[in-house]
Design a protein around this motif. Sequence first.
Motif, mmCIF file in Angstrom:
data_model
loop_
_atom_site.group_PDB
_atom_site.id
_atom_site.type_symbol
_atom_site.label_atom_id
_atom_site.label_comp_id
_atom_site.label_asym_id
_atom_site.label_seq_id
_atom_site.Cartn_x
_atom_site.Cartn_y
_atom_site.Cartn_z
ATOM 1 N N GLU A 36 -0.911 -8.233 35.357
ATOM 2 C CA GLU A 36 -0.758 -7.522 34.086
ATOM 3 C C GLU A 36 -0.408 -8.479 32.964
ATOM 4 N N SER A 37 0.441 -9.464 33.249
ATOM 5 C CA SER A 37 0.787 -10.445 32.234
ATOM 6 C C SER A 37 -0.433 -11.274 31.834
ATOM 7 N N GLU A 42 -2.620 -9.062 29.608
ATOM 8 C CA GLU A 42 -2.054 -8.969 28.260
ATOM 9 C C GLU A 42 -2.287 -10.262 27.477
ATOM 10 N N ARG A 91 -5.854 -10.239 26.332
ATOM 11 C CA ARG A 91 -6.008 -9.333 25.191
ATOM 12 C C ARG A 91 -5.469 -9.956 23.909
ATOM 13 N N ALA A 107 1.824 -12.978 26.445
ATOM 14 C CA ALA A 107 1.052 -12.514 25.298
ATOM 15 C C ALA A 107 1.693 -12.973 23.994
#
Length: 303
Positions: free
Chosen positions: A32-33, A36, A39, A263
Motif C-alpha cells: 500500500e505504501s 501511494e 500515485r 508518498a
Amino acid sequence: MISEVFITCAVTGGGQAPTQKNVPVTPEQIAESAIEAARAGAAAVHLHVRDLKTREGVLDPALYRQVVRRIRKSDVNPVINLTTGEGCYIVLGSSNSPLPLSLETDMLGALERLVHVEELRPEICTLDCGSMSSRKGSDGAMINTIGMLRVMAAHVQELGVKPELEVFDTGHLKMVHDLVKEGFIDDVPLIQLCMGVGYGASDDLTTLMALVHQLPSRAVYSTFSVGPMQLPYAALAPMIGANVRVGLEDNLYLSRGRLATNAGLVQRAIDILDRIGVRVMSPNEMREKLKLKVMRREVNGDD
C-alpha cells in the motif's frame, strides 16, 4: 544539469527491525505504501520485505509474492525494483577469534539471493557491487565477492531483468566497469550512487563528484543520501546529471521531528524539482529511457 528525472521510492529497508511506526512492515503495508508513492509520482518502487515476527529484513519469496501481486493488481503501474541485498551479511565470532562465525551471520549463495527475482520477474533488481564494513556491529560486514556478482549478473541477464548496480564507494565502480566490459550488462548501464551509508562514501559533494567522473560512458544513474541529506539530494541530483531516490529506507523524516510517509517524501521531492524547473518522468517514460522489458502482470497465478 538534466531537465527531467525519474524518481525511485525505496519503500522499506532490510536489516534491523524498525523502531518507528511509520515504516511499513507487513506485505499489505509495504504494497500500500508503494502504491501511494506511485500515485504521488514515483516512477519506480524499490522493495524489501520484512519478517512478520522479528520485523527484520528477510529474503522470503512468499512475502515478495504478496507485495508484488498487490502492486500489480492496483490502479498504478510503477516500475518494480526488487532488492537482492539480503543474505550477504557475516558477523565474526569475535575480533580475536573470528571462526566459527556468529549465529547472526546471514549468508546465502548467489543464486539463492535471486529466487524471488526468478519467480516474479521484476523489470529491475539491485546488485550491490562490492563489500563493506557495517555499522551494525564492529565485527560485521556486507559481503559481495567478485565471483558472487558475476554469477548473479549472468543469471539476471538470462532472466531479462535489468540490474541496478549499487555503488557504495569508489572501489565498487571498478566492479561496475568490469561487469560492463565482460558483457554482463546489456544496453545502457543503470547505476545507483549510494552516499552516506555506513562506512561507504560520504555524502559531501567532492566525494559524489569523484564517483560521477568515474561512471561508464552512456550510464544512466541516480543518487541519494541517507538521513537529513535525502531531500537536499533531490535538488542536487539533476544538477549533476542524476535521477532521484527518496523513501523511508533511507530517511524517516519530512522535516525536523516530523515523521514522513513514502508518498510525502515523493511529493516533497516533486515540489523541490518543480521549483528548479525539472520535470518528473512517468513510469512508462522511465521504461522507454532504460529500454526495460514490458512488465509481466501475470506471473505464476497472478490474476
